[in-house]
Enzyme design. Sequence first.
Site, PDB file in Angstrom:
ATOM      1  N   SER A  58      83.296 -38.629  88.361  1.00 52.17           N
ATOM      2  CA  SER A  58      83.273 -37.247  87.882  1.00 52.17           C
ATOM      3  C   SER A  58      82.034 -36.586  88.431  1.00 52.17           C
ATOM      4  O   SER A  58      80.995 -37.243  88.571  1.00 52.17           O
ATOM      5  CB  SER A  58      83.203 -37.182  86.358  1.00 52.17           C
ATOM      6  OG  SER A  58      84.459 -37.458  85.828  1.00 52.17           O
ATOM      7  N   GLU A  65      77.408 -19.177  93.444  1.00 51.20           N
ATOM      8  CA  GLU A  65      78.580 -18.356  93.185  1.00 51.20           C
ATOM      9  C   GLU A  65      79.500 -19.000  92.143  1.00 51.20           C
ATOM     10  O   GLU A  65      80.653 -18.661  92.060  1.00 51.20           O
ATOM     11  CB  GLU A  65      79.356 -18.153  94.500  1.00 51.20           C
ATOM     12  CG  GLU A  65      78.553 -17.501  95.621  1.00 51.20           C
ATOM     13  CD  GLU A  65      77.652 -18.498  96.373  1.00 51.20           C
ATOM     14  OE1 GLU A  65      77.681 -19.704  96.050  1.00 51.20           O
ATOM     15  OE2 GLU A  65      76.898 -18.059  97.271  1.00 51.20           O
ATOM     16  N   SER A  66      79.065 -19.961  91.375  1.00 50.43           N
ATOM     17  CA  SER A  66      79.777 -20.625  90.255  1.00 50.43           C
ATOM     18  C   SER A  66      79.754 -22.149  90.392  1.00 50.43           C
ATOM     19  O   SER A  66      78.682 -22.736  90.376  1.00 50.43           O
ATOM     20  CB  SER A  66      81.189 -20.123  90.034  1.00 50.43           C
ATOM     21  OG  SER A  66      81.107 -18.880  89.363  1.00 50.43           O
ATOM     22  N   HIS A  71      87.312 -34.702  88.944  1.00 50.13           N
ATOM     23  CA  HIS A  71      87.514 -35.956  88.211  1.00 50.13           C
ATOM     24  C   HIS A  71      88.539 -36.744  89.019  1.00 50.13           C
ATOM     25  O   HIS A  71      89.576 -36.176  89.384  1.00 50.13           O
ATOM     26  CB  HIS A  71      88.050 -35.704  86.802  1.00 50.13           C
ATOM     27  CG  HIS A  71      87.160 -34.766  86.040  1.00 50.13           C
ATOM     28  ND1 HIS A  71      86.003 -35.178  85.427  1.00 50.13           N
ATOM     29  CD2 HIS A  71      87.242 -33.434  85.854  1.00 50.13           C
ATOM     30  CE1 HIS A  71      85.415 -34.128  84.877  1.00 50.13           C
ATOM     31  NE2 HIS A  71      86.139 -33.054  85.129  1.00 50.13           N
ATOM     32  N   CYS A  86      82.569 -16.743  92.748  1.00 50.84           N
ATOM     33  CA  CYS A  86      82.450 -15.318  92.456  1.00 50.84           C
ATOM     34  C   CYS A  86      82.096 -14.573  93.736  1.00 50.84           C
ATOM     35  O   CYS A  86      81.477 -15.137  94.633  1.00 50.84           O
ATOM     36  CB  CYS A  86      81.331 -15.081  91.443  1.00 50.84           C
ATOM     37  SG  CYS A  86      81.743 -15.795  89.865  1.00 50.84           S
TER      38      CYS A  86
END
Length: 433
Positions: A58, A65-66, A71, A86
């Site tokens: 994970s 930008e985010s 997983h 974004c």
Amino acid sequence: MSFDGALGRHIIVEYYDCSSEILSDVNHIEQAMLDAAKIAGATIINSTFHHFSPFGVSGVVVIQESHLAIHTWPEFGYASVDIFTCGTEVNPWVAYNYLLENFQAKNGSAIEALRGQLAIVAQGKNVDYGDHAHSEQPAPKYNRNTWLTDKDENIALSVRHSGEILYRKNTPFQKVEVFDSYAYGKLLAIDNMVMCTEKDEYAYHELIVHIPMLTHKNVKRALVIGGGDGGTVREILKHQGVQEVVMIEIDEAVVEASRLHLPQLSQSLDDQKLNLIIGDGIKYVEEAESDYFDLIVIDSSDPVGPAEGLFSEVFFSNCYRILREGGLMTGQSESPRFHAEAMQQLFSVYNKVFGRENTHCYLGYISTYPTGVWSFCYCSKDGANHPLNDIDATYINEFCANNELGYYNLEIHSAAFALPNFVKELLNEEVTV
Ligand code: SPD
């Protein structure tokens, strides 16, 4: 900046029928996610990835930008990925396509959601952020967070490293890797288990070598089984009387990795007294001449994979046979906390082959092995060269004065044989009150 009437684009991705090997390789997954972010045009701020026992990885890459998150289920060849970006500069579909190929996925699917739709979020736009609303932000500093974890089902030791794989080879025997760790310098790992690090390797190598060498006092011929990194040979050759060292390492990649990245360990591998053989130690002792070596050092990895046979009665019986009178054998014998059962089994075999009275256990503190406590065996062919009764303090002190050692000294020599009660009980030895 907005995209098509929203603050960001979020694609929720499924990758099916991927390479299971890739999906369980935490370093590979992290690198792929970082590369996907870069290729998509994102600015990376941070990443953290974790490997789960027995399967799965994970992790998340935080981008300016985010984020990208993953997983994996290697047992199903499946990975679920979120790519949220974004602004108009980053295209999440570029990351999607890159990962599809990188994971060798046979199928992929994704749905895209527009996040923060402007028609709705605009209703809150009258919040006043003052001057900060459009101020220039300093470029973010990317702080990578990658760890090598040496573990069983219940205990782990983790060492943080730069994330760059300096060396990696999947050989017919094992996976050999070198990382650059922050706390311990270069680190050699075999199948994710720490073998040695630049900063604390001396503890292990001094203990496995100087305890027998300085008790015996006259080792001329030494045999090293394993030890491809060269640390054990380096310590043996500090003893001037040694005439011949044979080292038999099964995996050439261990020697290569050490030569390329661990010069402090591999420095003696070209010594004229050393006969370095790439081959099978089990076969070597089977065929070796009887009564030949004064010292045998079993510098093996753990009893899984190719080293498994190095923990058998047949192997130790041959070691016994090829030792000369007064000869000694030392070896790494696992940890009383991490591998209690393996250690117990090992000592029962030593006892059987060398005799209980000629078999001794000693301990050392190896900070990069799980739990930190590591055990060694000290076996004497015929009871000569007792590790406590037959030492000469002047001889030991003189050797220590002439060699810069980081761990071993006269006090350590004796103290190493003082066993905590739980170790005595493990070895079925009498606990004195
Ligand atoms: N779990 C680690 C045991 C490794 C022992 N061998 C290390 C090789 C160093 N020369």
